[in-house]
Design an enzyme around this catalytic site. Structure first.
Site, short mmCIF file in Angstrom:
data_model
loop_
_atom_site.label_atom_id
_atom_site.label_comp_id
_atom_site.label_asym_id
_atom_site.label_seq_id
_atom_site.Cartn_x
_atom_site.Cartn_y
_atom_site.Cartn_z
N GLU A 29 0.84 -1.21 0.00
CA GLU A 29 0.00 0.00 0.00
C GLU A 29 0.87 1.25 0.00
O GLU A 29 0.49 2.28 -0.56
CB GLU A 29 -0.92 0.01 1.22
CG GLU A 29 -1.98 -1.08 1.18
CD GLU A 29 -2.84 -1.09 2.42
OE1 GLU A 29 -4.07 -0.90 2.27
OE2 GLU A 29 -2.30 -1.27 3.53
N TYR A 61 -15.61 26.06 0.46
CA TYR A 61 -15.50 24.62 0.23
C TYR A 61 -14.09 24.27 -0.25
O TYR A 61 -13.58 23.20 0.06
CB TYR A 61 -16.50 24.16 -0.85
CG TYR A 61 -17.94 24.31 -0.49
CD1 TYR A 61 -18.59 23.34 0.27
CD2 TYR A 61 -18.68 25.41 -0.93
CE1 TYR A 61 -19.93 23.46 0.59
CE2 TYR A 61 -20.02 25.54 -0.62
CZ TYR A 61 -20.64 24.57 0.14
OH TYR A 61 -21.97 24.70 0.45
N LEU A 80 -5.89 4.55 8.60
CA LEU A 80 -6.91 5.48 8.14
C LEU A 80 -7.37 6.39 9.28
O LEU A 80 -7.73 7.54 9.06
CB LEU A 80 -8.12 4.72 7.57
CG LEU A 80 -7.90 3.97 6.27
CD1 LEU A 80 -9.19 3.27 5.85
CD2 LEU A 80 -7.41 4.88 5.17
N GLU A 81 -7.35 5.85 10.50
CA GLU A 81 -7.74 6.65 11.67
C GLU A 81 -6.87 7.90 11.78
O GLU A 81 -7.37 8.98 12.11
CB GLU A 81 -7.62 5.82 12.95
CG GLU A 81 -8.61 4.66 13.04
CD GLU A 81 -8.15 3.37 12.37
OE1 GLU A 81 -8.70 2.32 12.72
OE2 GLU A 81 -7.25 3.39 11.50
N LYS A 107 -11.27 3.13 1.50
CA LYS A 107 -10.53 2.57 0.38
C LYS A 107 -11.52 1.76 -0.46
O LYS A 107 -12.02 0.73 -0.01
CB LYS A 107 -9.44 1.61 0.87
CG LYS A 107 -8.43 2.18 1.81
CD LYS A 107 -7.51 1.06 2.27
CE LYS A 107 -6.57 1.52 3.36
NZ LYS A 107 -5.65 0.43 3.75
#
Length: 131
Positions: A29, A61, A80-81, A107
């Site tokens: 990854e 935005y 990811l956290e 993902k």
């Protein structure tokens, strides 16, 4: 939880953001990378902006989008956290108007999982009181 968040009032909504990054606990990854997708909600009072029609009374935005892009396309992280937490923290730093943020990060193409799965991800909520 959704009901509680709905009671918080106005928010800016960004859906379906897509960036390529190199995050994950598996070595492949970090070398091959993969697509990451995000949804972001940023809570703030939009009443003044709704009356004035002036961006100075809101948050762009584009600023929120750029935070997500910078984090996902930036330095590699294991979890990811951590990626979602950085996006949330940096989004709160954009403006004191932002009182809370929700980041859903996933993902869509999970590396090295031998199964049928739509996606893996995290969803976090941060507010100024707990940040």
């Amino acid at each position: 939880m959704e009901k509680d968040m709905a009671m918080m009032g106005d928010k800016l909504i960004l859906r379906g953001l897509k960036f390529y990054g190199f995050h994950g606990a598996i070595p492949e990854e970090k070398t091959l990378g993969q697509m990451f997708m995000l949804d972001i909600d940023a809570w703030m009072c939009l009443k003044k902006a709704g009356l004035s029609d002036n961006l100075a009374d809101s948050v762009s935005y584009v600023d929120i989008y750029n935070v997500a892009k910078e984090v996902v396309e930036g330095s590699s992280r294991n979890l990811l956290e951590r990626v979602a937490g950085l996006i949330a923290s940096k989004t709160l730093e954009i403006s004191p108007r932002i009182t809370a943020v929700r980041v859903k990060l996933w993902k869509p193409n999970v590396a090295l999982i031998q199964s049928t799965i739509d996606y893996l991800g995290v969803e976090i909520f941060r507010d100024r009181a707990t940040e």
